[in-house]
Scaffold this motif. Structure first.
Motif, PDB file in Angstrom:
ATOM      1  N   ALA A   1       0.835  -1.205   0.000  1.00 12.45           N
ATOM      2  CA  ALA A   1       0.000   0.000   0.000  1.00 12.45           C
ATOM      3  C   ALA A   1       0.870   1.255   0.000  1.00 12.45           C
ATOM      4  O   ALA A   1       0.572   2.230  -0.707  1.00 12.45           O
ATOM      5  CB  ALA A   1      -0.940  -0.010   1.201  1.00 12.45           C
ATOM      6  N   VAL A   2       1.953   1.250   0.751  1.00 20.57           N
ATOM      7  CA  VAL A   2       2.870   2.395   0.769  1.00 20.57           C
ATOM      8  C   VAL A   2       3.491   2.579  -0.619  1.00 20.57           C
ATOM      9  O   VAL A   2       3.560   3.694  -1.140  1.00 20.57           O
ATOM     10  CB  VAL A   2       3.965   2.211   1.847  1.00 20.57           C
ATOM     11  CG1 VAL A   2       5.079   3.239   1.689  1.00 20.57           C
ATOM     12  CG2 VAL A   2       3.360   2.286   3.242  1.00 20.57           C
ATOM     13  N   LEU A   3       3.938   1.486  -1.216  1.00 19.60           N
ATOM     14  CA  LEU A   3       4.522   1.567  -2.558  1.00 19.60           C
ATOM     15  C   LEU A   3       3.510   2.088  -3.566  1.00 19.60           C
ATOM     16  O   LEU A   3       3.840   2.926  -4.419  1.00 19.60           O
ATOM     17  CB  LEU A   3       5.040   0.197  -2.994  1.00 19.60           C
ATOM     18  CG  LEU A   3       6.303  -0.292  -2.298  1.00 19.60           C
ATOM     19  CD1 LEU A   3       6.593  -1.733  -2.687  1.00 19.60           C
ATOM     20  CD2 LEU A   3       7.487   0.597  -2.621  1.00 19.60           C
ATOM     21  N   ASP A   4       2.268   1.609  -3.488  1.00 20.33           N
ATOM     22  CA  ASP A   4       1.231   2.071  -4.404  1.00 20.33           C
ATOM     23  C   ASP A   4       0.992   3.572  -4.259  1.00 20.33           C
ATOM     24  O   ASP A   4       0.834   4.288  -5.262  1.00 20.33           O
ATOM     25  CB  ASP A   4      -0.074   1.300  -4.186  1.00 20.33           C
ATOM     26  CG  ASP A   4      -0.011  -0.132  -4.697  1.00 20.33           C
ATOM     27  OD1 ASP A   4       0.909  -0.462  -5.478  1.00 20.33           O
ATOM     28  OD2 ASP A   4      -0.885  -0.935  -4.293  1.00 20.33           O
ATOM     29  N   ARG A   5       0.974   4.069  -3.008  1.00 24.85           N
ATOM     30  CA  ARG A   5       0.788   5.511  -2.789  1.00 24.85           C
ATOM     31  C   ARG A   5       1.949   6.300  -3.381  1.00 24.85           C
ATOM     32  O   ARG A   5       1.751   7.334  -4.018  1.00 24.85           O
ATOM     33  CB  ARG A   5       0.640   5.817  -1.295  1.00 24.85           C
ATOM     34  CG  ARG A   5      -0.730   5.476  -0.737  1.00 24.85           C
ATOM     35  CD  ARG A   5      -0.972   6.072   0.646  1.00 24.85           C
ATOM     36  NE  ARG A   5       0.022   5.713   1.636  1.00 24.85           N
ATOM     37  CZ  ARG A   5      -0.003   4.606   2.399  1.00 24.85           C
ATOM     38  NH1 ARG A   5      -1.001   3.748   2.266  1.00 24.85           N
ATOM     39  NH2 ARG A   5       0.933   4.377   3.288  1.00 24.85           N
ATOM     40  N   LYS A   6       3.165   5.806  -3.186  1.00 26.00           N
ATOM     41  CA  LYS A   6       4.336   6.502  -3.717  1.00 26.00           C
ATOM     42  C   LYS A   6       4.328   6.479  -5.248  1.00 26.00           C
ATOM     43  O   LYS A   6       4.636   7.487  -5.887  1.00 26.00           O
ATOM     44  CB  LYS A   6       5.629   5.871  -3.188  1.00 26.00           C
ATOM     45  CG  LYS A   6       5.912   6.179  -1.746  1.00 26.00           C
ATOM     46  CD  LYS A   6       6.005   7.673  -1.569  1.00 26.00           C
ATOM     47  CE  LYS A   6       7.003   8.067  -0.524  1.00 26.00           C
ATOM     48  NZ  LYS A   6       7.071   9.530  -0.393  1.00 26.00           N
ATOM     49  N   ILE A   7       4.003   5.347  -5.817  1.00 31.74           N
ATOM     50  CA  ILE A   7       3.949   5.236  -7.273  1.00 31.74           C
ATOM     51  C   ILE A   7       2.903   6.196  -7.829  1.00 31.74           C
ATOM     52  O   ILE A   7       3.137   6.896  -8.819  1.00 31.74           O
ATOM     53  CB  ILE A   7       3.679   3.778  -7.697  1.00 31.74           C
ATOM     54  CG1 ILE A   7       4.919   2.915  -7.407  1.00 31.74           C
ATOM     55  CG2 ILE A   7       3.262   3.686  -9.163  1.00 31.74           C
ATOM     56  CD1 ILE A   7       4.680   1.410  -7.508  1.00 31.74           C
ATOM     57  N   SER A   8       1.750   6.253  -7.191  1.00 31.40           N
ATOM     58  CA  SER A   8       0.683   7.163  -7.614  1.00 31.40           C
ATOM     59  C   SER A   8       1.150   8.610  -7.514  1.00 31.40           C
ATOM     60  O   SER A   8       0.916   9.418  -8.421  1.00 31.40           O
ATOM     61  CB  SER A   8      -0.555   6.934  -6.753  1.00 31.40           C
ATOM     62  OG  SER A   8      -1.576   7.829  -7.124  1.00 31.40           O
ATOM     63  N   PHE A   9       1.840   8.949  -6.423  1.00 33.39           N
ATOM     64  CA  PHE A   9       2.364  10.301  -6.234  1.00 33.39           C
ATOM     65  C   PHE A   9       3.306  10.668  -7.371  1.00 33.39           C
ATOM     66  O   PHE A   9       3.193  11.724  -7.988  1.00 33.39           O
ATOM     67  CB  PHE A   9       3.084  10.411  -4.887  1.00 33.39           C
ATOM     68  CG  PHE A   9       3.859  11.685  -4.736  1.00 33.39           C
ATOM     69  CD1 PHE A   9       3.225  12.872  -4.392  1.00 33.39           C
ATOM     70  CD2 PHE A   9       5.232  11.710  -4.965  1.00 33.39           C
ATOM     71  CE1 PHE A   9       3.940  14.054  -4.264  1.00 33.39           C
ATOM     72  CE2 PHE A   9       5.960  12.881  -4.840  1.00 33.39           C
ATOM     73  CZ  PHE A   9       5.314  14.059  -4.492  1.00 33.39           C
ATOM     74  N   TYR A  10       4.253   9.782  -7.667  1.00 28.87           N
ATOM     75  CA  TYR A  10       5.230  10.082  -8.710  1.00 28.87           C
ATOM     76  C   TYR A  10       4.596  10.096 -10.091  1.00 28.87           C
ATOM     77  O   TYR A  10       5.009  10.876 -10.961  1.00 28.87           O
ATOM     78  CB  TYR A  10       6.416   9.119  -8.643  1.00 28.87           C
ATOM     79  CG  TYR A  10       7.312   9.427  -7.461  1.00 28.87           C
ATOM     80  CD1 TYR A  10       8.000  10.633  -7.385  1.00 28.87           C
ATOM     81  CD2 TYR A  10       7.441   8.527  -6.414  1.00 28.87           C
ATOM     82  CE1 TYR A  10       8.806  10.934  -6.298  1.00 28.87           C
ATOM     83  CE2 TYR A  10       8.234   8.819  -5.322  1.00 28.87           C
ATOM     84  CZ  TYR A  10       8.927  10.019  -5.261  1.00 28.87           C
ATOM     85  OH  TYR A  10       9.710  10.327  -4.178  1.00 28.87           O
ATOM     86  N   ALA A  11       3.583   9.273 -10.319  1.00 28.41           N
ATOM     87  CA  ALA A  11       2.876   9.297 -11.596  1.00 28.41           C
ATOM     88  C   ALA A  11       2.171  10.635 -11.778  1.00 28.41           C
ATOM     89  O   ALA A  11       2.255  11.265 -12.839  1.00 28.41           O
ATOM     90  CB  ALA A  11       1.881   8.145 -11.686  1.00 28.41           C
ATOM     91  N   ASP A  12       1.482  11.078 -10.715  1.00 27.55           N
ATOM     92  CA  ASP A  12       0.784  12.372 -10.772  1.00 27.55           C
ATOM     93  C   ASP A  12       1.779  13.518 -10.911  1.00 27.55           C
ATOM     94  O   ASP A  12       1.568  14.445 -11.696  1.00 27.55           O
ATOM     95  CB  ASP A  12      -0.068  12.583  -9.517  1.00 27.55           C
ATOM     96  CG  ASP A  12      -1.244  11.621  -9.434  1.00 27.55           C
ATOM     97  OD1 ASP A  12      -1.571  10.980 -10.464  1.00 27.55           O
ATOM     98  OD2 ASP A  12      -1.822  11.482  -8.330  1.00 27.55           O
ATOM     99  N   ALA A  13       2.885  13.461 -10.162  1.00 29.81           N
ATOM    100  CA  ALA A  13       3.896  14.519 -10.228  1.00 29.81           C
ATOM    101  C   ALA A  13       4.534  14.555 -11.607  1.00 29.81           C
ATOM    102  O   ALA A  13       4.793  15.637 -12.152  1.00 29.81           O
ATOM    103  CB  ALA A  13       4.967  14.296  -9.157  1.00 29.81           C
ATOM    104  N   GLY A  14       4.759  13.402 -12.196  1.00 32.18           N
ATOM    105  CA  GLY A  14       5.342  13.358 -13.539  1.00 32.18           C
ATOM    106  C   GLY A  14       4.414  13.951 -14.568  1.00 32.18           C
ATOM    107  O   GLY A  14       4.861  14.677 -15.480  1.00 32.18           O
TER     108      GLY A  14
END
Length: 152
Positions: free
Chosen positions: A130-143
């Protein structure tokens, strides 16, 4: 009683695997078992020495001869290793199997405890995922935000 002499159809070695050889042979050398299991010959000899493997038959020249039943047992041992079960507990389980049916309660307790450990590890890994998914989502949105800013 050895592991191979277990009388129950739901043997402690787990479900019987399909014949591993097309010709139906049921004898394997240590090098063949190493190739089939991914274990080294050294590990197989160590398993035998510490009592994790039942007595392995020998040829007239002293060469180890493993059977499909031995391979089934090794499959179970591999699964127990994946659970994180300590080697001492795996050896204890093998001893209990060899001691016979009157040890079912102890085997049940040992496996149930291991199952609880596995479930706790799964829960921990789900939290990590779940932590990894949140981080991946954050970086996808930031990108995406950076890309859209750069196109302006």
């Amino acid at each position: 009683m050895t592991v191979r002499e277990t009388t129950r159809t739901d043997s402690c070695a787990g479900p019987r695997q399909q014949d591993r050889r097309p010709d139906g042979r049921d004898r394997y050398t240590i090098s063949e078992v190493a190739a089939l299991t991914g274990l080294t010959a050294h590990t197989l000899r160590w398993y035998e020495r510490i009592g994790l493997m039942p007595h392995i038959d020998r040829s007239h020249t002293g060469q180890r001869r493993y059977t499909n039943r031995d391979l089934d047992w090794l499959d179970l041992v591999g699964k127990l290793r994946l659970t994180g079960m300590p080697v001492a507990d795996m050896v204890r389980y093998a001893e209990l199997v060899r001691e016979g049916d009157h040890t079912y309660g102890e085997r049940f307790d040992l496996l149930k405890s291991t199952r609880e450990d596995v479930l706790a590890r799964i829960a921990e890994l789900q939290g990590t995922l779940a932590v990894l998914d949140r981080k991946i989502s954050f970086y996808a949105d930031a990108g995406q935000a950076l890309a859209s800013e750069g196109s302006r």
